[in-house]
Scaffold this motif. Structure first.
Motif, PDB file in Angstrom:
ATOM      1  N   VAL A 357       3.580   3.656 -33.803  1.00 34.54           N
ATOM      2  CA  VAL A 357       4.652   2.941 -33.121  1.00 34.54           C
ATOM      3  C   VAL A 357       4.118   1.685 -32.443  1.00 34.54           C
ATOM      4  N   ALA A 358       2.977   1.799 -31.769  1.00 32.39           N
ATOM      5  CA  ALA A 358       2.415   0.662 -31.044  1.00 32.39           C
ATOM      6  C   ALA A 358       2.133  -0.510 -31.970  1.00 32.39           C
ATOM      7  N   GLU A 359       1.704  -0.198 -33.166  1.00 22.48           N
ATOM      8  CA  GLU A 359       1.411  -1.254 -34.134  1.00 22.48           C
ATOM      9  C   GLU A 359       2.652  -2.088 -34.442  1.00 22.48           C
ATOM     10  N   LEU A 360       3.808  -1.456 -34.446  1.00 22.29           N
ATOM     11  CA  LEU A 360       5.062  -2.149 -34.741  1.00 22.29           C
ATOM     12  C   LEU A 360       5.709  -2.746 -33.491  1.00 22.29           C
ATOM     13  N   LEU A 361       5.474  -2.113 -32.332  1.00 21.08           N
ATOM     14  CA  LEU A 361       6.155  -2.527 -31.105  1.00 21.08           C
ATOM     15  C   LEU A 361       5.590  -3.801 -30.471  1.00 21.08           C
ATOM     16  N   LYS A 362       4.364  -4.143 -30.789  1.00 19.56           N
ATOM     17  CA  LYS A 362       3.722  -5.298 -30.144  1.00 19.56           C
ATOM     18  C   LYS A 362       4.611  -6.532 -30.247  1.00 19.56           C
ATOM     19  N   GLY A 363       4.870  -7.127 -29.077  1.00 19.19           N
ATOM     20  CA  GLY A 363       5.675  -8.341 -29.049  1.00 19.19           C
ATOM     21  C   GLY A 363       7.165  -8.109 -29.124  1.00 19.19           C
ATOM     22  N   ARG A 364       7.589  -6.852 -29.162  1.00 17.82           N
ATOM     23  CA  ARG A 364       9.023  -6.520 -29.242  1.00 17.82           C
ATOM     24  C   ARG A 364       9.511  -5.998 -27.902  1.00 17.82           C
ATOM     25  N   LYS A 365      10.827  -5.973 -27.733  1.00 15.83           N
ATOM     26  CA  LYS A 365      11.426  -5.485 -26.506  1.00 15.83           C
ATOM     27  C   LYS A 365      12.525  -4.473 -26.812  1.00 15.83           C
ATOM     28  N   VAL A 366      12.575  -3.429 -25.990  1.00 17.17           N
ATOM     29  CA  VAL A 366      13.649  -2.449 -26.082  1.00 17.17           C
ATOM     30  C   VAL A 366      14.955  -3.124 -25.653  1.00 17.17           C
ATOM     31  N   ALA A 367      16.036  -2.812 -26.351  1.00 20.75           N
ATOM     32  CA  ALA A 367      17.344  -3.366 -26.006  1.00 20.75           C
ATOM     33  C   ALA A 367      17.683  -3.060 -24.549  1.00 20.75           C
ATOM     34  N   ASP A 368      18.367  -4.001 -23.902  1.00 21.38           N
ATOM     35  CA  ASP A 368      18.634  -3.904 -22.466  1.00 21.38           C
ATOM     36  C   ASP A 368      19.340  -2.617 -22.059  1.00 21.38           C
ATOM     37  N   HIS A 369      20.230  -2.116 -22.906  1.00 20.85           N
ATOM     38  CA  HIS A 369      21.023  -0.949 -22.514  1.00 20.85           C
ATOM     39  C   HIS A 369      20.342   0.381 -22.834  1.00 20.85           C
ATOM     40  N   VAL A 370      19.142   0.356 -23.418  1.00 17.37           N
ATOM     41  CA  VAL A 370      18.476   1.582 -23.856  1.00 17.37           C
ATOM     42  C   VAL A 370      17.426   2.038 -22.836  1.00 17.37           C
ATOM     43  N   ARG A 371      17.493   3.307 -22.452  1.00 19.78           N
ATOM     44  CA  ARG A 371      16.460   3.942 -21.630  1.00 19.78           C
ATOM     45  C   ARG A 371      15.452   4.578 -22.588  1.00 19.78           C
ATOM     46  N   ALA A 372      14.205   4.149 -22.549  1.00 21.94           N
ATOM     47  CA  ALA A 372      13.207   4.586 -23.531  1.00 21.94           C
ATOM     48  C   ALA A 372      12.014   5.231 -22.836  1.00 21.94           C
ATOM     49  N   ILE A 373      11.632   6.420 -23.303  1.00 24.27           N
ATOM     50  CA  ILE A 373      10.466   7.090 -22.737  1.00 24.27           C
ATOM     51  C   ILE A 373       9.530   7.556 -23.842  1.00 24.27           C
ATOM     52  N   ALA A 374       8.236   7.461 -23.548  1.00 20.25           N
ATOM     53  CA  ALA A 374       7.186   7.938 -24.454  1.00 20.25           C
ATOM     54  C   ALA A 374       6.380   8.988 -23.696  1.00 20.25           C
ATOM     55  N   VAL A 375       6.246  10.174 -24.287  1.00 16.03           N
ATOM     56  CA  VAL A 375       5.618  11.304 -23.598  1.00 16.03           C
ATOM     57  C   VAL A 375       4.499  11.875 -24.463  1.00 16.03           C
ATOM     58  N   PRO A 376       3.241  11.620 -24.106  1.00 10.77           N
ATOM     59  CA  PRO A 376       2.127  12.166 -24.898  1.00 10.77           C
ATOM     60  C   PRO A 376       2.148  13.681 -24.908  1.00 10.77           C
ATOM     61  N   GLY A 377       1.665  14.254 -26.000  1.00  8.71           N
ATOM     62  CA  GLY A 377       1.720  15.700 -26.161  1.00  8.71           C
ATOM     63  C   GLY A 377       0.677  16.469 -25.390  1.00  8.71           C
ATOM     64  N   SER A 378      -0.322  15.785 -24.868  1.00  9.56           N
ATOM     65  CA  SER A 378      -1.363  16.465 -24.106  1.00  9.56           C
ATOM     66  C   SER A 378      -2.115  15.466 -23.239  1.00  9.56           C
ATOM     67  N   GLU A 379      -2.885  16.002 -22.312  1.00  6.04           N
ATOM     68  CA  GLU A 379      -3.710  15.141 -21.471  1.00  6.04           C
ATOM     69  C   GLU A 379      -4.755  14.406 -22.295  1.00  6.04           C
ATOM     70  N   LYS A 380      -5.250  15.060 -23.344  1.00  5.28           N
ATOM     71  CA  LYS A 380      -6.233  14.393 -24.203  1.00  5.28           C
ATOM     72  C   LYS A 380      -5.589  13.253 -24.984  1.00  5.28           C
ATOM     73  N   VAL A 381      -4.371  13.447 -25.455  1.00  3.64           N
ATOM     74  CA  VAL A 381      -3.658  12.370 -26.139  1.00  3.64           C
ATOM     75  C   VAL A 381      -3.429  11.211 -25.171  1.00  3.64           C
ATOM     76  N   ASP A 382      -3.024  11.537 -23.959  1.00  5.70           N
ATOM     77  CA  ASP A 382      -2.780  10.516 -22.942  1.00  5.70           C
ATOM     78  C   ASP A 382      -4.052   9.725 -22.658  1.00  5.70           C
ATOM     79  N   THR A 383      -5.153  10.437 -22.468  1.00  7.71           N
ATOM     80  CA  THR A 383      -6.424   9.781 -22.159  1.00  7.71           C
ATOM     81  C   THR A 383      -6.850   8.840 -23.274  1.00  7.71           C
ATOM     82  N   LYS A 384      -6.777   9.320 -24.509  1.00 11.51           N
ATOM     83  CA  LYS A 384      -7.193   8.500 -25.648  1.00 11.51           C
ATOM     84  C   LYS A 384      -6.251   7.317 -25.825  1.00 11.51           C
ATOM     85  N   ALA A 385      -4.967   7.533 -25.654  1.00 10.81           N
ATOM     86  CA  ALA A 385      -3.999   6.443 -25.783  1.00 10.81           C
ATOM     87  C   ALA A 385      -4.264   5.357 -24.748  1.00 10.81           C
TER      88      ALA A 385
END
Length: 475
Positions: A357-385
């Motif tokens: 997703v990050a590869e595609l999202l760079k330089g893009r913006k979420v639409a103004d009316h959209v609430r968007a959340i990204a939730v890593p599946g683990s602490e290790k995923v979070d740390t590496k990300a």
């Protein structure tokens, strides 16, 4: 006559056939979390029983934990009590517990593989439907209920009927923009949500063989949505390389010996199956759901069905789903407005999901009316990300980057839809009320399709939004 992997793993763990006709099956690995295990520990206490093999059980918290403020005590008193009980019971019985901020906490089906607890040839159980995820490693992995969690804690076994095995071959090459999530949604759409009842699914073919382990986990994760009790992929070099140097995996010469054992569980070339289905990869497009079951799915280029084209119960099911989703018959799914975008869950909350997703999202913006959340599946995923600065890409685009947990997949935590909000979700279920609101509406899709919807403000074709060429991919 050759044997398939299911037969081999079953034979290696079957204790006996009981008078009821069911079989007693030894469980190699038991994973528990805070929702279905407290009651099971209570049942053990009532019978004055101890955990039989505490070294084979591992615990984490994932379902009810908030993904924003995890300060203890939690604001939700019931959630706080569940965590307290899990912590106390695991301590009393000598079970290893991956607590928040331990560095290893996360969604149970994410941490099992990443820690190397999940290994080929195992029987695995957890009080959660999506235990089928672990089948990506060549396991019989079963979701069980609370009474069976009690049984495993007390005896390290369960009672069950033997399953039939259906081999699903996905042959050819996937088109650009088509992911593992699209593959499994297409399979469920094709075979139906009840198509796998009584079966274990063996996923095979060129497309599956080319998949990474994280992609295979996505496919196996949703086997249960297709009615199958479990799904698996035969272990191969991709499996072994993923497991090499993992925390709980043997090292050196012990690892090489383990690989030889793991190889032996793979289905024989002349293995016999109860059924076989061939899926042509070229038929699979970016796929989304339109209704209230994962089987109510269509490609991004299609329109929702017309109930008048169906008969009997199917006609009623389509009509009811359209009414709930507030969609018109024959309406193109593309362009359907969304309010929320969610990327995470045990289906699509791994590092590669966020990298794609990050590869595609760079330089893009979420639409103004959209609430968007990204939730890593683990602490290790979070740390590496975070090490890769992926969180910054998401935040700069307008996503909230949260702490690990199940989050909005099932909303047993503060992450919920409000009213009749529409959510583009990378999770696994679009049932009525699944995301926390009795009138909330869920549209399942791949993480990159969620990103496209978030940017566009409505259901969109990832290939169009991000300018992807429509050519065959490597799989």
């Amino acid at each position: 006559m050759g044997r398939n992997l299911f037969q081999k793993v079953w034979d290696a763990h079957m204790v006996r056939q009981m008078e009821s006709g069911q079989y007693q099956l030894f469980i190699a690995l038991h994973l528990i979390h805070e929702v279905t295990s407290p009651q099971a520990f209570g049942m053990l206490r009532d019978k004055h029983l101890k955990v039989a093999y505490p070294g084979r059980t591992f615990a984490t918290v994932d379902h009810i934990i908030p993904t924003d403020d995890q300060t203890r005590p939690l604001e939700d008193n019931m959630a706080e009590q569940m965590i307290q009980v899990l912590s106390a019971e695991t301590k009393e019985h000598g079970i290893e517990y991956f607590a928040p901020e331990s560095g290893s906490q996360g969604i149970v089906h994410v941490i099992g593989p990443e820690l190397g607890l999940t290994q080929p040839g195992m029987t695995i159980c957890c009080g959660d439907s999506h235990t089928s995820t672990h089948g990506a490693f060549g396991c019989i992995s079963l979701g069980i209920g609370t009474s069976q969690v009690r049984d495993v804690l007390a005896s390290q076994t369960i009672a069950m009927d033997k399953l039939k095995v259906r081999r699903i071959l996905v042959e050819g090459s996937l088109q650009t923009g088509v992911t593992a999530k699209d593959v499994i949604l297409h399979i469920i759409r094709t075979l139906g949500v009840n198509g796998g009842v009584g079966f274990a699914y063996e996923y095979a073919g060129q497309v599956i063989e080319k998949m990474s382990m994280e992609e295979r986990m996505t496919v196996c994760n949703m086997s249960i949505e297709g009615g199958a009790r479990c799904g698996y992929v035969n272990p191969d070099e991709t499996t072994f390389e993923y497991l090499r140097d993992r925390e709980r995996v043997p090292t050196g010469s012990d690892f090489e010996r383990a690989v030889e054992k793991w190889k032996s569980f793979a289905s024989d070339s002349d293995a016999v199956y109860d059924d076989e289905v061939v899926i042509n990869a070229s038929d699979i497009m970016p796929t989304v759901t339109w209704g209230v079951t994962p089987g109510q799915a269509i490609s991004i280029e299609e329109s929702v069905p017309n109930p008048e084209s169906a008969r009997g119960l199917e006609k009623d099911l389509i009509s009811d789903a359209l009414d709930y989703m507030k969609l018109d018959a024959n309406q193109p799914i593309k362009g359907t407005r969304i309010d929320v975008a969610f990327i995470g869950s045990c289906t699509n909350g791994r590092l590669s999901d966020f990298q794609d997703v990050a590869e595609l999202l760079k330089g893009r913006k979420v639409a103004d009316h959209v609430r968007a959340i990204a939730v890593p599946g683990s602490e290790k995923v979070d740390t590496k990300a975070r090490e890769l600065d992926l969180h910054k890409v998401f935040e700069e685009a307008g996503f909230e980057w949260r702490k690990p947990g199940c989050s909005m997949c099932l909303a047993m935590n503060p992450d919920k839809l409000v009213g009749d909000e529409v959510c583009a979700s990378s999770s696994n279920r679009n049932f009525i009320g699944r995301q926390g609101s009795p009138t909330g509406r869920t549209i399942l899709m791949s993480p990159i399709m969620v990103a496209a919807a978030a940017v566009k403000g409505g259901v969109a074709d990832v290939r169009e939004v991000f300018g992807l060429q429509r050519e065959e991919s490597k799989g």
